[in-house]
Design an enzyme around this catalytic site. Structure first.
Site, PDB file in Angstrom:
ATOM      1  N   ASP A   1     -32.211 -23.348 -30.097  1.00 54.65           N
ATOM      2  CA  ASP A   1     -32.623 -22.722 -28.929  1.00 54.65           C
ATOM      3  C   ASP A   1     -33.828 -23.465 -28.592  1.00 54.65           C
ATOM      4  O   ASP A   1     -34.879 -23.346 -29.273  1.00 54.65           O
ATOM      5  CB  ASP A   1     -33.088 -21.269 -29.457  1.00 54.65           C
ATOM      6  CG  ASP A   1     -33.472 -20.752 -28.189  1.00 54.65           C
ATOM      7  OD1 ASP A   1     -33.750 -21.319 -26.981  1.00 54.65           O
ATOM      8  OD2 ASP A   1     -33.686 -19.541 -28.457  1.00 54.65           O
TER       9      ASP A   1
ATOM     10  N   ASN B   1     -28.487 -17.664 -21.258  1.00 56.90           N
ATOM     11  CA  ASN B   1     -27.759 -18.468 -20.013  1.00 56.90           C
ATOM     12  C   ASN B   1     -28.750 -19.064 -19.247  1.00 56.90           C
ATOM     13  O   ASN B   1     -28.173 -19.187 -18.027  1.00 56.90           O
ATOM     14  CB  ASN B   1     -26.806 -17.476 -19.310  1.00 56.90           C
ATOM     15  CG  ASN B   1     -25.849 -18.190 -18.332  1.00 56.90           C
ATOM     16  OD1 ASN B   1     -25.333 -17.425 -17.353  1.00 56.90           O
ATOM     17  ND2 ASN B   1     -25.290 -19.345 -18.803  1.00 56.90           N
TER      18      ASN B   1
ATOM     19  N   CYS C   1     -24.773 -18.762 -24.435  1.00 57.19           N
ATOM     20  CA  CYS C   1     -25.804 -18.836 -25.244  1.00 57.19           C
ATOM     21  C   CYS C   1     -26.647 -17.561 -25.272  1.00 57.19           C
ATOM     22  O   CYS C   1     -25.958 -16.328 -24.987  1.00 57.19           O
ATOM     23  CB  CYS C   1     -26.762 -19.865 -25.130  1.00 57.19           C
ATOM     24  SG  CYS C   1     -27.317 -19.917 -23.406  1.00 57.19           S
TER      25      CYS C   1
ATOM     26  N   CYS D   1     -30.801 -21.963 -20.909  1.00 57.37           N
ATOM     27  CA  CYS D   1     -31.037 -23.485 -21.232  1.00 57.37           C
ATOM     28  C   CYS D   1     -29.779 -24.256 -21.771  1.00 57.37           C
ATOM     29  O   CYS D   1     -29.403 -25.257 -21.302  1.00 57.37           O
ATOM     30  CB  CYS D   1     -32.070 -23.179 -22.613  1.00 57.37           C
ATOM     31  SG  CYS D   1     -33.688 -22.495 -21.960  1.00 57.37           S
ATOM     32  N   ARG D   2     -29.203 -23.649 -22.808  1.00 55.88           N
ATOM     33  CA  ARG D   2     -28.144 -24.296 -23.473  1.00 55.88           C
ATOM     34  C   ARG D   2     -26.777 -24.316 -22.864  1.00 55.88           C
ATOM     35  O   ARG D   2     -26.219 -25.459 -22.712  1.00 55.88           O
ATOM     36  CB  ARG D   2     -27.999 -23.886 -25.078  1.00 55.88           C
ATOM     37  CG  ARG D   2     -29.309 -24.359 -25.852  1.00 55.88           C
ATOM     38  CD  ARG D   2     -29.213 -23.354 -27.200  1.00 55.88           C
ATOM     39  NE  ARG D   2     -29.498 -22.110 -27.019  1.00 55.88           N
ATOM     40  CZ  ARG D   2     -29.484 -21.119 -27.893  1.00 55.88           C
ATOM     41  NH1 ARG D   2     -29.054 -21.714 -29.122  1.00 55.88           N
ATOM     42  NH2 ARG D   2     -29.481 -19.899 -27.615  1.00 55.88           N
ATOM     43  N   SER D   3     -26.161 -23.077 -22.579  1.00 54.26           N
ATOM     44  CA  SER D   3     -25.104 -22.913 -22.004  1.00 54.26           C
ATOM     45  C   SER D   3     -24.997 -23.384 -20.754  1.00 54.26           C
ATOM     46  O   SER D   3     -23.770 -23.837 -20.295  1.00 54.26           O
ATOM     47  CB  SER D   3     -24.454 -21.586 -22.273  1.00 54.26           C
ATOM     48  OG  SER D   3     -25.289 -20.674 -21.540  1.00 54.26           O
TER      49      SER D   3
HETATM   50  P1  4NP Z   1     -30.765 -20.086 -24.064  1.00 49.37           P
HETATM   51  O1  4NP Z   1     -32.258 -20.090 -24.301  1.00 49.37           O
HETATM   52  O2  4NP Z   1     -30.115 -19.140 -24.852  1.00 49.37           O
HETATM   53  O3  4NP Z   1     -30.144 -21.368 -24.604  1.00 49.37           O
HETATM   54  O4  4NP Z   1     -30.810 -19.680 -22.526  1.00 49.37           O
HETATM   55  C1  4NP Z   1     -33.172 -18.885 -24.338  1.00 49.37           C
HETATM   56  C2  4NP Z   1     -33.735 -18.474 -22.884  1.00 49.37           C
HETATM   57  C3  4NP Z   1     -34.349 -17.365 -22.938  1.00 49.37           C
HETATM   58  C4  4NP Z   1     -34.785 -16.836 -24.077  1.00 49.37           C
HETATM   59  C5  4NP Z   1     -34.414 -17.117 -25.295  1.00 49.37           C
HETATM   60  C6  4NP Z   1     -33.447 -18.268 -25.595  1.00 49.37           C
HETATM   61  N1  4NP Z   1     -35.753 -15.683 -23.820  1.00 49.37           N
HETATM   62  O5  4NP Z   1     -36.227 -15.026 -24.900  1.00 49.37           O
HETATM   63  O6  4NP Z   1     -36.060 -15.070 -22.699  1.00 49.37           O
END
Ligand code: 4NP
Length: 150
Positions: free
Chosen positions: A122, A11, A8, A13-15
């Protein structure tokens, strides 16, 4: 051994959830599962508290994970690379060296029988319900991925 990477943006939240969910479904199979992000904002961090909580609700512990950035070398290590959204897809494919690398990359919801969506949204800027929805989508996709593994 089959090696699978979940990707993602951050790294956190989703992955990490996708990694934890797939690991919980391939117990006993000769499979290695990891996750990475296309951005380096959170390198070294634990998964987001909300991902840890939703995983825990489903008896999955993801607190052993720490965020890392996707690198070109991952194409040499992994057989399949599942990305959460189209933006991740473009960021990963931008590092591909040839068609063989590109062929390893797919949107994770392409594996899902139930989802009508193509992208895992997201959940970072939303509330806890976003994490529940993400969990359900990833659980379904991981059921199909696990079935496809020997
Ligand atoms: P992820 O979510 O891609 O599912 O881990 C996010 C985590 C952090 C951010 C964006 C999306 N950020 O902008 O910090």
């Amino acid at each position: 051994m089959k090696k699978i990477l979940m990707v993602c943006l951050g790294n956190i939240c989703r992955s990490p959830l996708a990694e934890g969910i797939l690991k919980s479904k391939v117990n006993g199979k000769d499979v290695f599962v990891d996750s990475a992000g296309t951005a380096a904002y959170h390198v070294g961090n634990l998964p987001d508290e909300r991902s840890i909580e939703v995983a825990k609700k489903h008896q999955i512990d993801i607190t052993n994970q720490s965020a890392r950035k996707f690198t070109m070398k991952d194409f040499d290590i992994f057989d399949s690379i599942f990305v959460m959204d189209k933006s991740n897809y473009h960021n990963v494919v931008a590092l591909a060296r040839d068609d063989n690398d590109i062929a390893k990359v797919s949107l994770i919801l392409d594996a899902s029988e139930k989802s009508t969506l193509l992208e895992v949204p997201d959940p970072y800027y939303g509330g806890n319900e976003g994490f529940d929805k993400v969990y359900t989508m990833l659980d379904d996709a991981c059921n199909e991925i696990a079935k496809s593994l020997i």
